[in-house]
Design an enzyme around this catalytic site. Sequence first.
Site, short mmCIF file in Angstrom:
data_model
loop_
_atom_site.label_atom_id
_atom_site.label_comp_id
_atom_site.label_asym_id
_atom_site.label_seq_id
_atom_site.Cartn_x
_atom_site.Cartn_y
_atom_site.Cartn_z
N GLU A 251 -0.82 -9.32 -0.53
CA GLU A 251 -2.16 -9.56 -0.17
C GLU A 251 -2.88 -9.67 -1.45
O GLU A 251 -3.87 -10.47 -1.72
CB GLU A 251 -2.70 -8.64 0.96
CG GLU A 251 -2.12 -8.83 2.25
CD GLU A 251 -2.48 -7.74 3.19
OE1 GLU A 251 -1.84 -6.64 2.89
OE2 GLU A 251 -2.98 -8.17 4.09
N GLY B 290 0.47 -5.03 1.12
CA GLY B 290 -0.87 -5.14 0.16
C GLY B 290 -0.61 -5.92 -0.95
O GLY B 290 -1.40 -6.17 -1.70
N GLU C 91 4.33 -5.18 7.27
CA GLU C 91 3.65 -4.16 7.96
C GLU C 91 3.90 -3.87 9.38
O GLU C 91 4.15 -2.72 9.88
CB GLU C 91 2.03 -4.50 7.97
CG GLU C 91 1.40 -4.31 6.57
CD GLU C 91 1.50 -5.81 5.77
OE1 GLU C 91 2.35 -6.46 6.01
OE2 GLU C 91 0.91 -5.73 4.94
N ALA D 49 0.99 -1.35 0.06
CA ALA D 49 0.08 0.08 -0.03
C ALA D 49 0.80 1.24 -0.20
O ALA D 49 2.02 1.16 0.54
CB ALA D 49 -0.91 -0.01 1.21
N1 CO8 Z 1 4.50 3.01 -0.82
C1 CO8 Z 1 4.80 4.31 -1.29
N2 CO8 Z 1 5.76 4.41 -1.92
C2 CO8 Z 1 6.75 3.10 -2.17
C3 CO8 Z 1 6.44 1.98 -1.71
C4 CO8 Z 1 5.34 1.73 -1.12
N3 CO8 Z 1 4.80 0.71 -0.37
N4 CO8 Z 1 7.26 0.80 -2.17
C5 CO8 Z 1 8.48 1.67 -2.72
N5 CO8 Z 1 7.91 3.07 -2.90
C6 CO8 Z 1 8.78 4.13 -3.60
C7 CO8 Z 1 9.78 4.67 -2.96
O1 CO8 Z 1 9.43 5.45 -1.76
C8 CO8 Z 1 10.61 5.38 -3.95
O2 CO8 Z 1 10.21 6.42 -4.29
P1 CO8 Z 1 11.10 7.87 -4.63
O3 CO8 Z 1 11.91 7.43 -5.82
O4 CO8 Z 1 10.48 8.84 -4.70
O5 CO8 Z 1 11.89 7.91 -3.37
C9 CO8 Z 1 10.30 4.45 -5.12
O6 CO8 Z 1 8.96 3.50 -4.71
C10 CO8 Z 1 11.42 3.35 -5.40
O7 CO8 Z 1 11.86 2.55 -4.32
P2 CO8 Z 1 12.94 2.47 -3.27
O8 CO8 Z 1 14.02 3.39 -3.86
O9 CO8 Z 1 12.59 2.20 -1.95
O10 CO8 Z 1 13.82 0.97 -4.23
P3 CO8 Z 1 14.52 0.13 -3.43
O11 CO8 Z 1 14.82 -0.97 -4.62
O12 CO8 Z 1 15.61 0.79 -2.77
O13 CO8 Z 1 13.79 -0.81 -2.55
C11 CO8 Z 1 11.80 -1.95 -1.72
C12 CO8 Z 1 12.53 -1.68 -2.80
C13 CO8 Z 1 12.54 -3.00 -0.70
C14 CO8 Z 1 10.44 -2.72 -2.24
C15 CO8 Z 1 11.46 -0.61 -1.00
O14 CO8 Z 1 11.00 0.20 -1.71
C16 CO8 Z 1 10.57 -0.73 0.32
O15 CO8 Z 1 10.85 -1.42 1.17
N6 CO8 Z 1 9.26 -0.68 -0.11
C17 CO8 Z 1 8.22 -0.72 1.18
C18 CO8 Z 1 7.77 -2.09 1.33
C19 CO8 Z 1 6.78 -2.34 2.29
O16 CO8 Z 1 6.86 -1.88 3.44
N7 CO8 Z 1 5.49 -2.33 1.84
C20 CO8 Z 1 4.32 -2.80 2.76
C21 CO8 Z 1 3.55 -1.44 2.89
S1 CO8 Z 1 2.24 -1.41 4.22
C22 CO8 Z 1 1.22 -2.17 3.36
O17 CO8 Z 1 1.10 -2.85 2.24
C23 CO8 Z 1 -0.37 -2.26 4.11
C24 CO8 Z 1 -1.40 -3.13 3.48
C25 CO8 Z 1 -2.53 -3.03 4.38
C26 CO8 Z 1 -3.52 -2.04 4.01
C27 CO8 Z 1 -3.71 -2.17 2.50
C28 CO8 Z 1 -5.22 -1.59 2.38
C29 CO8 Z 1 -5.33 -1.49 0.69
#
Ligand code: CO8
Length: 270
Positions: free
Chosen positions: A114, A111, A134, A66
């Site tokens: 999921e 998400g 999460e 998400a």
């Molecule tokens: N949300 C928003 N932005 C994101 C997300 C995300 N989940 N994942 C990546 N991005 C963005 C980064 O902020 C970045 O943006 P910018 O270039 O503007 O800084 C861009 O995408 C590229 O990402 P990274 O630079 O971080 O890329 P890396 O290769 O260094 O890392 C990862 C890749 C490991 C996937 C890393 O991006 C990461 O850890 N992402 C978050 C993963 C995460 O924690 N996901 C769970 C989120 S919580 C959730 O999903 C709750 C679900 C329950 C509710 C759902 C209801 C619909």
Amino acid sequence: MSSSFVRVELKQSHAILTINREDKLNALSSSLLEELHDVIESLAKQKGLFALIITGAGQKAFVAGADIAEMKEMSPREAKRFAQKGHALCRAIEKLPFPAIAAVNGYALGGGCELALACDFIYASTNAKFGQPELKLGLIPGFGATFRLAERVGIAKARELIYTGATIDAEEAFRIGLVNKLFAPETLLQGAEESARAIAQVGPQALALAKRTLRKVQRKAITEAIPIEIKAFAKCFESEESKEGMSAFLEKRKARFTESLGDRTSESSP
Ligand code: CO8
């Protein structure tokens, strides 16, 4: 049928839906969720379809979760609405009159994992990665993992994945039964389409009936499970812990969780 975040390619007997927000690793914002839901509802009415393949744009991610930047600003009430939208989307996928195949081509986190779990089965490329991170954000899964993950991999493995927030690779996901089949990245879609074409050989009414019956006999209590998960997810947004967890991600630093950030003794909540 395509929209700004969703691309749809209609083939003879199946469709390929691509989540198209590559710069944010296809993270699910509210508007993306709404578009996705609308497209799924339209596909449900489309004649002649036997399967839907769902994948992510680019080489790096299926869906990285998400949208954390959007969630960080949410009140508990907005978080509840957000989780409800996610659940409505997953139920719409589960209720399609034909199977949905997740073709996971990179990160499927939170998400994203999921969303894949809402599909009938998961094919993955060898570079795919799965996880429910999460808790590292001070949140809990809010989009079905509290019950759908255990259905695939068993309760003990689901607990381990959710409590540790660990990311597992495609081989491990295959080994524990989360993924049905692994493919080299360049053959993933081809493999999913082959499967879709095999499904297109069966009787369409029997297919719809089989899907509905499998869903119904599998779990009678899902209508009770969904509101419990939504309530718990929204409750996370009352805490400083979730603010710290999501801020840390956005500021690209490690989260600093302390015991004093929240009360975890109350058994009655949520
Ligand atoms: N949300 C928003 N932005 C994101 C997300 C995300 N989940 N994942 C990546 N991005 C963005 C980064 O902020 C970045 O943006 P910018 O270039 O503007 O800084 C861009 O995408 C590229 O990402 P990274 O630079 O971080 O890329 P890396 O290769 O260094 O890392 C990862 C890749 C490991 C996937 C890393 O991006 C990461 O850890 N992402 C978050 C993963 C995460 O924690 N996901 C769970 C989120 S919580 C959730 O999903 C709750 C679900 C329950 C509710 C759902 C209801 C619909």
